[in-house]
Design a protein around this motif. Structure first.
Motif, PDB file in Angstrom:
ATOM      1  N   GLY A  86       0.757  -1.249   0.000  1.00 37.51           N
ATOM      2  CA  GLY A  86       0.000   0.000   0.000  1.00 37.51           C
ATOM      3  C   GLY A  86       0.783   1.292   0.000  1.00 37.51           C
ATOM      4  O   GLY A  86       0.191   2.369   0.010  1.00 37.51           O
ATOM      5  N   MET A  87       2.114   1.265  -0.010  1.00 42.08           N
ATOM      6  CA  MET A  87       2.891   2.508  -0.049  1.00 42.08           C
ATOM      7  C   MET A  87       2.828   3.091  -1.454  1.00 42.08           C
ATOM      8  O   MET A  87       2.926   2.367  -2.442  1.00 42.08           O
ATOM      9  CB  MET A  87       4.350   2.266   0.343  1.00 42.08           C
ATOM     10  CG  MET A  87       5.162   3.556   0.415  1.00 42.08           C
ATOM     11  SD  MET A  87       6.860   3.274   0.988  1.00 42.08           S
ATOM     12  CE  MET A  87       6.545   2.943   2.721  1.00 42.08           C
ATOM     13  N   THR A  88       2.664   4.385  -1.542  1.00 45.59           N
ATOM     14  CA  THR A  88       2.592   5.043  -2.842  1.00 45.59           C
ATOM     15  C   THR A  88       3.965   5.079  -3.511  1.00 45.59           C
ATOM     16  O   THR A  88       4.998   5.131  -2.832  1.00 45.59           O
ATOM     17  CB  THR A  88       2.077   6.488  -2.722  1.00 45.59           C
ATOM     18  OG1 THR A  88       3.051   7.257  -1.994  1.00 45.59           O
ATOM     19  CG2 THR A  88       0.732   6.542  -2.024  1.00 45.59           C
ATOM     20  N   ILE A  89       3.977   5.071  -4.820  1.00 45.59           N
ATOM     21  CA  ILE A  89       5.231   5.148  -5.566  1.00 45.59           C
ATOM     22  C   ILE A  89       5.915   6.478  -5.282  1.00 45.59           C
ATOM     23  O   ILE A  89       7.135   6.539  -5.109  1.00 45.59           O
ATOM     24  CB  ILE A  89       4.994   4.939  -7.074  1.00 45.59           C
ATOM     25  CG1 ILE A  89       4.562   3.490  -7.309  1.00 45.59           C
ATOM     26  CG2 ILE A  89       6.251   5.277  -7.875  1.00 45.59           C
ATOM     27  CD1 ILE A  89       4.124   3.178  -8.714  1.00 45.59           C
ATOM     28  N   ALA A  90       5.150   7.545  -5.172  1.00 48.49           N
ATOM     29  CA  ALA A  90       5.725   8.860  -4.882  1.00 48.49           C
ATOM     30  C   ALA A  90       6.485   8.837  -3.558  1.00 48.49           C
ATOM     31  O   ALA A  90       7.597   9.370  -3.458  1.00 48.49           O
ATOM     32  CB  ALA A  90       4.635   9.919  -4.845  1.00 48.49           C
ATOM     33  N   GLU A  91       5.920   8.200  -2.540  1.00 51.48           N
ATOM     34  CA  GLU A  91       6.607   8.147  -1.255  1.00 51.48           C
ATOM     35  C   GLU A  91       7.812   7.207  -1.308  1.00 51.48           C
ATOM     36  O   GLU A  91       8.835   7.469  -0.693  1.00 51.48           O
ATOM     37  CB  GLU A  91       5.661   7.715  -0.138  1.00 51.48           C
ATOM     38  CG  GLU A  91       6.287   7.927   1.220  1.00 51.48           C
ATOM     39  CD  GLU A  91       5.333   7.782   2.379  1.00 51.48           C
ATOM     40  OE1 GLU A  91       5.672   8.286   3.451  1.00 51.48           O
ATOM     41  OE2 GLU A  91       4.270   7.160   2.226  1.00 51.48           O
ATOM     42  N   GLN A  92       7.722   6.135  -2.077  1.00 54.13           N
ATOM     43  CA  GLN A  92       8.858   5.215  -2.209  1.00 54.13           C
ATOM     44  C   GLN A  92      10.083   5.921  -2.768  1.00 54.13           C
ATOM     45  O   GLN A  92      11.210   5.552  -2.451  1.00 54.13           O
ATOM     46  CB  GLN A  92       8.506   4.052  -3.136  1.00 54.13           C
ATOM     47  CG  GLN A  92       7.582   3.060  -2.518  1.00 54.13           C
ATOM     48  CD  GLN A  92       7.230   1.976  -3.514  1.00 54.13           C
ATOM     49  OE1 GLN A  92       6.960   2.242  -4.676  1.00 54.13           O
ATOM     50  NE2 GLN A  92       7.224   0.754  -3.048  1.00 54.13           N
ATOM     51  N   GLN A  93       9.879   6.896  -3.609  1.00 53.45           N
ATOM     52  CA  GLN A  93      10.997   7.590  -4.238  1.00 53.45           C
ATOM     53  C   GLN A  93      11.639   8.616  -3.317  1.00 53.45           C
ATOM     54  O   GLN A  93      12.690   9.153  -3.629  1.00 53.45           O
ATOM     55  CB  GLN A  93      10.540   8.231  -5.545  1.00 53.45           C
ATOM     56  CG  GLN A  93      10.146   7.174  -6.560  1.00 53.45           C
ATOM     57  CD  GLN A  93       9.465   7.744  -7.791  1.00 53.45           C
ATOM     58  OE1 GLN A  93       9.002   8.880  -7.810  1.00 53.45           O
ATOM     59  NE2 GLN A  93       9.385   6.934  -8.833  1.00 53.45           N
ATOM     60  N   GLY A  94      11.041   8.860  -2.160  1.00 52.67           N
ATOM     61  CA  GLY A  94      11.613   9.779  -1.191  1.00 52.67           C
ATOM     62  C   GLY A  94      12.603   9.077  -0.283  1.00 52.67           C
ATOM     63  O   GLY A  94      12.823   7.874  -0.373  1.00 52.67           O
ATOM     64  N   THR A  95      13.205   9.849   0.583  1.00 59.65           N
ATOM     65  CA  THR A  95      14.101   9.288   1.588  1.00 59.65           C
ATOM     66  C   THR A  95      13.579   9.683   2.959  1.00 59.65           C
ATOM     67  O   THR A  95      12.706  10.533   3.080  1.00 59.65           O
ATOM     68  CB  THR A  95      15.538   9.810   1.413  1.00 59.65           C
ATOM     69  OG1 THR A  95      15.519  11.234   1.517  1.00 59.65           O
ATOM     70  CG2 THR A  95      16.120   9.388   0.073  1.00 59.65           C
ATOM     71  N   GLY A  96      14.109   9.069   3.970  1.00 62.41           N
ATOM     72  CA  GLY A  96      13.656   9.378   5.320  1.00 62.41           C
ATOM     73  C   GLY A  96      12.390   8.604   5.655  1.00 62.41           C
ATOM     74  O   GLY A  96      12.075   7.585   5.047  1.00 62.41           O
ATOM     75  N   PHE A  97      11.647   9.110   6.636  1.00 59.24           N
ATOM     76  CA  PHE A  97      10.444   8.433   7.116  1.00 59.24           C
ATOM     77  C   PHE A  97       9.401   8.339   6.013  1.00 59.24           C
ATOM     78  O   PHE A  97       9.094   9.314   5.344  1.00 59.24           O
ATOM     79  CB  PHE A  97       9.852   9.176   8.314  1.00 59.24           C
ATOM     80  CG  PHE A  97       8.622   8.519   8.861  1.00 59.24           C
ATOM     81  CD1 PHE A  97       8.730   7.410   9.677  1.00 59.24           C
ATOM     82  CD2 PHE A  97       7.357   8.998   8.541  1.00 59.24           C
ATOM     83  CE1 PHE A  97       7.593   6.786  10.183  1.00 59.24           C
ATOM     84  CE2 PHE A  97       6.221   8.383   9.042  1.00 59.24           C
ATOM     85  CZ  PHE A  97       6.337   7.275   9.861  1.00 59.24           C
ATOM     86  N   ARG A  98       8.865   7.131   5.845  1.00 57.72           N
ATOM     87  CA  ARG A  98       7.824   6.881   4.843  1.00 57.72           C
ATOM     88  C   ARG A  98       6.846   5.895   5.448  1.00 57.72           C
ATOM     89  O   ARG A  98       7.260   4.860   5.960  1.00 57.72           O
ATOM     90  CB  ARG A  98       8.428   6.285   3.565  1.00 57.72           C
ATOM     91  CG  ARG A  98       9.556   7.105   3.000  1.00 57.72           C
ATOM     92  CD  ARG A  98      10.271   6.439   1.867  1.00 57.72           C
ATOM     93  NE  ARG A  98      10.580   5.045   2.154  1.00 57.72           N
ATOM     94  CZ  ARG A  98      10.932   4.170   1.238  1.00 57.72           C
ATOM     95  NH1 ARG A  98      11.023   4.510  -0.026  1.00 57.72           N
ATOM     96  NH2 ARG A  98      11.216   2.930   1.548  1.00 57.72           N
ATOM     97  N   ASP A  99       5.562   6.188   5.379  1.00 58.57           N
ATOM     98  CA  ASP A  99       4.607   5.248   5.977  1.00 58.57           C
ATOM     99  C   ASP A  99       3.242   5.271   5.306  1.00 58.57           C
ATOM    100  O   ASP A  99       2.259   4.898   5.919  1.00 58.57           O
ATOM    101  CB  ASP A  99       4.450   5.522   7.478  1.00 58.57           C
ATOM    102  CG  ASP A  99       3.716   4.385   8.183  1.00 58.57           C
ATOM    103  OD1 ASP A  99       3.897   3.216   7.789  1.00 58.57           O
ATOM    104  OD2 ASP A  99       2.943   4.674   9.108  1.00 58.57           O
ATOM    105  N   SER A 100       3.147   5.702   4.066  1.00 56.04           N
ATOM    106  CA  SER A 100       1.833   5.633   3.436  1.00 56.04           C
ATOM    107  C   SER A 100       1.415   4.176   3.336  1.00 56.04           C
ATOM    108  O   SER A 100       2.238   3.289   3.119  1.00 56.04           O
ATOM    109  CB  SER A 100       1.840   6.300   2.054  1.00 56.04           C
ATOM    110  OG  SER A 100       2.631   5.583   1.138  1.00 56.04           O
ATOM    111  N   GLY A 101       0.145   3.913   3.542  1.00 56.41           N
ATOM    112  CA  GLY A 101      -0.357   2.552   3.489  1.00 56.41           C
ATOM    113  C   GLY A 101      -0.109   1.765   4.760  1.00 56.41           C
ATOM    114  O   GLY A 101      -0.379   0.573   4.819  1.00 56.41           O
ATOM    115  N   SER A 102       0.456   2.404   5.786  1.00 55.89           N
ATOM    116  CA  SER A 102       0.758   1.742   7.066  1.00 55.89           C
ATOM    117  C   SER A 102       1.543   0.450   6.863  1.00 55.89           C
ATOM    118  O   SER A 102       1.263  -0.580   7.481  1.00 55.89           O
ATOM    119  CB  SER A 102      -0.520   1.471   7.860  1.00 55.89           C
ATOM    120  OG  SER A 102      -1.175   2.677   8.157  1.00 55.89           O
ATOM    121  N   VAL A 103       2.535   0.493   5.987  1.00 54.80           N
ATOM    122  CA  VAL A 103       3.311  -0.697   5.645  1.00 54.80           C
ATOM    123  C   VAL A 103       3.969  -1.312   6.876  1.00 54.80           C
ATOM    124  O   VAL A 103       3.935  -2.525   7.066  1.00 54.80           O
ATOM    125  CB  VAL A 103       4.361  -0.371   4.559  1.00 54.80           C
ATOM    126  CG1 VAL A 103       5.320  -1.525   4.355  1.00 54.80           C
ATOM    127  CG2 VAL A 103       3.654  -0.033   3.256  1.00 54.80           C
TER     128      VAL A 103
END
Length: 162
Positions: A86-103
């Motif tokens: 459930g993580m978005t592709i846009a957030e995957q391309q970032g660095t640091g904290f990422r949690d879209s989709g509550s992975v």
């Protein structure tokens, strides 16, 4: 465990890598070890520097310390897992904290202050980290996982759950 069509190891690796040393100092020359020499929680496995996890290899998807027919996942494979949960592709391309989709919550019951669902079956343990100075930290609050993809000449991509 199968997640998004990929097969992921459900257990932490517990190895004594060939050519590695129990503690080095301030560089990545292959140290490994348990969080504590007097006590190891069930299933925590070995904490490894990147070169020890890779067993000296530097190519993506190298077997490293994994059993036969397994390999250290590449950063791309980690992103595929994250996207399938459930993580978005846009957030995957970032660095640091990422949690879209509550992975993180889907990978462990220990994340999100103990309210994670582990709905993926990955069963991530928060075994902490061993720093290059030999100090252990964050047992029960953080878990670290390497990728086989170099980020720079002195670092590799990795994932952290908390």
């Amino acid at each position: 465990v199968e997640i998004g069509g990929q097969c992921w190891m459900q257990e932490n690796i517990d190895v004594d890598p060939a050519g590695s040393i129990a503690h080095d100092g301030s560089t990545d020359t292959g140290w490994y070890g348990y969080y504590s020499t007097t006590y190891q929680a069930a299933g925590e496995g070995t904490l490894l520097q990147w070169s020890a996890a890779m067993n000296g290899a530097t190519t993506e998807r190298a077997q490293g310390v994994c059993p036969t027919d397994w390999h250290i996942p590449s950063d791309c494979e980690w992103m595929y897992l994250e996207n399938s949960l459930g993580m978005t592709i846009a957030e995957q391309q970032g660095t640091g904290f990422r949690d879209s989709g509550s992975v993180g919550s889907k990978l462990s019951t220990f994340t999100n202050n103990g309210t994670g669902t582990n709905s993926s079956g990955f069963t991530a343990l928060l075994a902490g980290v061993r720093f290059t100075n030999g100090a252990f930290n964050s047992r029960g609050t953080l878990g670290y996982w390497w990728s086989s993809s170099e980020a720079s000449a002195t670092n590799a991509h990795y994932r952290v759950l908390g």
